[in-house]
Design an enzyme around this catalytic site. Structure first.
Site, PDB file in Angstrom:
ATOM      1  N   ASP A  61      -4.143  14.323  53.085  1.00 50.22           N
ATOM      2  CA  ASP A  61      -2.750  14.315  52.817  1.00 50.22           C
ATOM      3  C   ASP A  61      -1.894  14.190  54.039  1.00 50.22           C
ATOM      4  OD1 ASP A  61      -2.905  14.584  49.867  1.00 50.22           O
ATOM      5  OD2 ASP A  61      -2.933  16.713  50.111  1.00 50.22           O
ATOM      6  N   ASP A 103      -6.807   8.693  44.598  1.00 48.76           N
ATOM      7  CA  ASP A 103      -6.024   9.721  43.372  1.00 48.76           C
ATOM      8  C   ASP A 103      -4.816   8.833  43.431  1.00 48.76           C
ATOM      9  OD1 ASP A 103      -4.837  11.696  42.261  1.00 48.76           O
ATOM     10  OD2 ASP A 103      -4.634  13.034  43.898  1.00 48.76           O
ATOM     11  N   LYS A 114      -3.560   8.126  40.071  1.00 50.29           N
ATOM     12  CA  LYS A 114      -2.997   8.512  38.674  1.00 50.29           C
ATOM     13  C   LYS A 114      -2.274   7.595  38.149  1.00 50.29           C
ATOM     14  CE  LYS A 114      -2.509  13.558  40.220  1.00 50.29           C
ATOM     15  NZ  LYS A 114      -2.407  13.359  41.583  1.00 50.29           N
ATOM     16  N   LEU A 115      -3.036   6.572  37.542  1.00 47.86           N
ATOM     17  CA  LEU A 115      -2.408   5.322  37.047  1.00 47.86           C
ATOM     18  C   LEU A 115      -1.764   5.944  35.574  1.00 47.86           C
ATOM     19  CD1 LEU A 115      -3.728   3.874  39.273  1.00 47.86           C
ATOM     20  CD2 LEU A 115      -4.155   2.070  37.707  1.00 47.86           C
ATOM     21  N   PRO A 156      -1.989  -0.533  28.377  1.00 50.41           N
ATOM     22  CA  PRO A 156      -3.457  -0.731  28.658  1.00 50.41           C
ATOM     23  C   PRO A 156      -3.564  -1.884  29.348  1.00 50.41           C
ATOM     24  CG  PRO A 156      -2.884  -0.008  26.378  1.00 50.41           C
ATOM     25  CD  PRO A 156      -1.739  -0.244  27.073  1.00 50.41           C
ATOM     26  N   ASN A 157      -2.848  -3.216  29.037  1.00 54.84           N
ATOM     27  CA  ASN A 157      -3.377  -4.292  29.975  1.00 54.84           C
ATOM     28  C   ASN A 157      -3.032  -4.384  31.355  1.00 54.84           C
ATOM     29  OD1 ASN A 157      -4.152  -7.039  29.764  1.00 54.84           O
ATOM     30  ND2 ASN A 157      -2.006  -7.495  30.391  1.00 54.84           N
ATOM     31  N   ARG A 173      -5.329  21.663  52.928  1.00 56.89           N
ATOM     32  CA  ARG A 173      -5.043  22.292  53.905  1.00 56.89           C
ATOM     33  C   ARG A 173      -5.891  23.306  54.709  1.00 56.89           C
ATOM     34  NH1 ARG A 173       0.603  23.166  50.812  1.00 56.89           N
ATOM     35  NH2 ARG A 173      -1.026  23.166  49.290  1.00 56.89           N
TER      36      ARG A 173
HETATM   37  O1  C5P Z   1      -3.851  21.556  50.318  1.00 55.04           O
HETATM   38  P1  C5P Z   1      -4.408  21.641  49.231  1.00 55.04           P
HETATM   39  O2  C5P Z   1      -5.883  22.313  49.329  1.00 55.04           O
HETATM   40  O3  C5P Z   1      -3.506  22.546  48.289  1.00 55.04           O
HETATM   41  O4  C5P Z   1      -4.611  20.439  48.537  1.00 55.04           O
HETATM   42  C1  C5P Z   1      -5.030  20.223  47.144  1.00 55.04           C
HETATM   43  C2  C5P Z   1      -4.786  18.734  47.010  1.00 55.04           C
HETATM   44  O5  C5P Z   1      -5.201  18.421  45.451  1.00 55.04           O
HETATM   45  C3  C5P Z   1      -3.566  18.023  47.164  1.00 55.04           C
HETATM   46  O6  C5P Z   1      -3.867  16.786  47.486  1.00 55.04           O
HETATM   47  C4  C5P Z   1      -2.909  18.120  45.784  1.00 55.04           C
HETATM   48  O7  C5P Z   1      -1.810  17.202  45.443  1.00 55.04           O
HETATM   49  C5  C5P Z   1      -4.257  18.002  44.731  1.00 55.04           C
HETATM   50  N1  C5P Z   1      -3.950  18.500  43.527  1.00 55.04           N
HETATM   51  C6  C5P Z   1      -3.663  19.772  43.384  1.00 55.04           C
HETATM   52  N2  C5P Z   1      -3.427  20.260  41.968  1.00 55.04           N
HETATM   53  C7  C5P Z   1      -3.430  19.367  41.144  1.00 55.04           C
HETATM   54  C8  C5P Z   1      -3.868  18.135  41.087  1.00 55.04           C
HETATM   55  C9  C5P Z   1      -3.784  17.594  42.550  1.00 55.04           C
HETATM   56  O8  C5P Z   1      -3.413  20.607  44.098  1.00 55.04           O
HETATM   57  N3  C5P Z   1      -3.328  20.022  39.777  1.00 55.04           N
END
Ligand code: C5P
Length: 232
Positions: free
Chosen positions: A10, A59, A61-62, A66-67, A211
């Site tokens: 990120d 990632d 997330k579309l 459907p088309n 992180r």
């Molecule tokens: O930094 P951290 O470990 O919290 O990052 C988790 C990643 O997973 C981030 O990219 C966050 O947007 C993603 N994510 C999440 N929870 C979700 C879906 C995606 O933390 N339910």
């Protein structure tokens, strides 16, 4: 089983991302590229990271008719990513179309994973804003079952839900789980977290870790610790 640790990259731009990946000289971690980085750096960042030998979870997330999703998935598939995703809320027809678009002429395709209800959506907001009255965990399982019916490979969920998803959709149905923290680490803004070792016990196939690795003093050591706890 292909258990793996995916690093959520990120970062705001290309330079930062590549500088971070430069730390890894011995291993080639699986990398998650999200909307922020993709919209800032474009498809080129995917090609560059792929060229360096990393697997990629794109990632984005579309969620559309459907088309449109089918045609967009064909573009993502040609980028040679290893995993991509969409919102199960787009219906079974949309998920089936996505799968069709994703499948290359030779029959291969990236893994296709569904987002069920975002973890930022509460029971209250789901009822009031979305007019969905069922308990949120039932909604999550129902969406997971829809994804399975459409032929998808798995869902993104909390590690704490992974066991239940496997019960409902079968052990082969993949669970991709963010919200992972070291036992002695900071939680940050994540609320329901678990450790890599516990995620493994519960049945996660892939953990997505941001992180705890990207902000660590020694990211390579943090990555290795994650791999050791999760994969052994
Ligand atoms: O930094 P951290 O470990 O919290 O990052 C988790 C990643 O997973 C981030 O990219 C966050 O947007 C993603 N994510 C999440 N929870 C979700 C879906 C995606 O933390 N339910």
């Amino acid at each position: 089983m292909n258990r793996d640790v995916i690093i959520a990259c990120d970062f705001a731009g290309k330079e930062q991302t590549l500088a971070f990946l430069d730390n890894f000289t011995e291993e080639k971690p699986y990398v998650k590229i999200g909307m922020e980085l993709f919209y800032a750096a474009g498809p080129e960042i995917v090609r560059e990271i792929k060229k360096r030998g990393h697997k990629i979870f794109l990632d984005l997330k579309l969620h559309d008719i459907p088309n449109t999703v089918k045609k967009s998935m064909a573009v993502l598939s040609s980028l040679d990513v290893d995993m991509c995703n969409l919102h199960a809320a787009g219906t079974i027809a949309m998920m089936e179309a996505a799968l069709e678009g994703l499948t290359r002429p030779d029959g291969t395709r990236p893994l296709l994973i569904a987002v069920t209800q975002l973890t930022s959506t509460s029971q209250e907001r789901m009822e009031q804003d979305l007019m969905i009255q069922a308990p949120i965990d039932e909604v999550v399982m129902h969406y997971a079952e829809n994804a399975k019916k459409a032929g998808l490979d798995g869902v993104v969920c909390s590690p704490l839900e992974a066991g239940k998803v496997k019960e409902v959709c079968g052990s082969e149905f993949l669970t991709i789980t963010p919200g992972v923290r070291f036992a002695d680490g900071e939680k940050g803004d994540q609320v329901r977290v678990t450790t890599p070792a516990r995620a493994r016990e519960i049945g996660s196939d892939y953990i997505v870790v941001g992180r705890p690795i990207t902000q660590a003093e020694d990211p390579v050591a943090a990555y290795r610790r994650c791999v050791k706890e999760f994969i052994g």
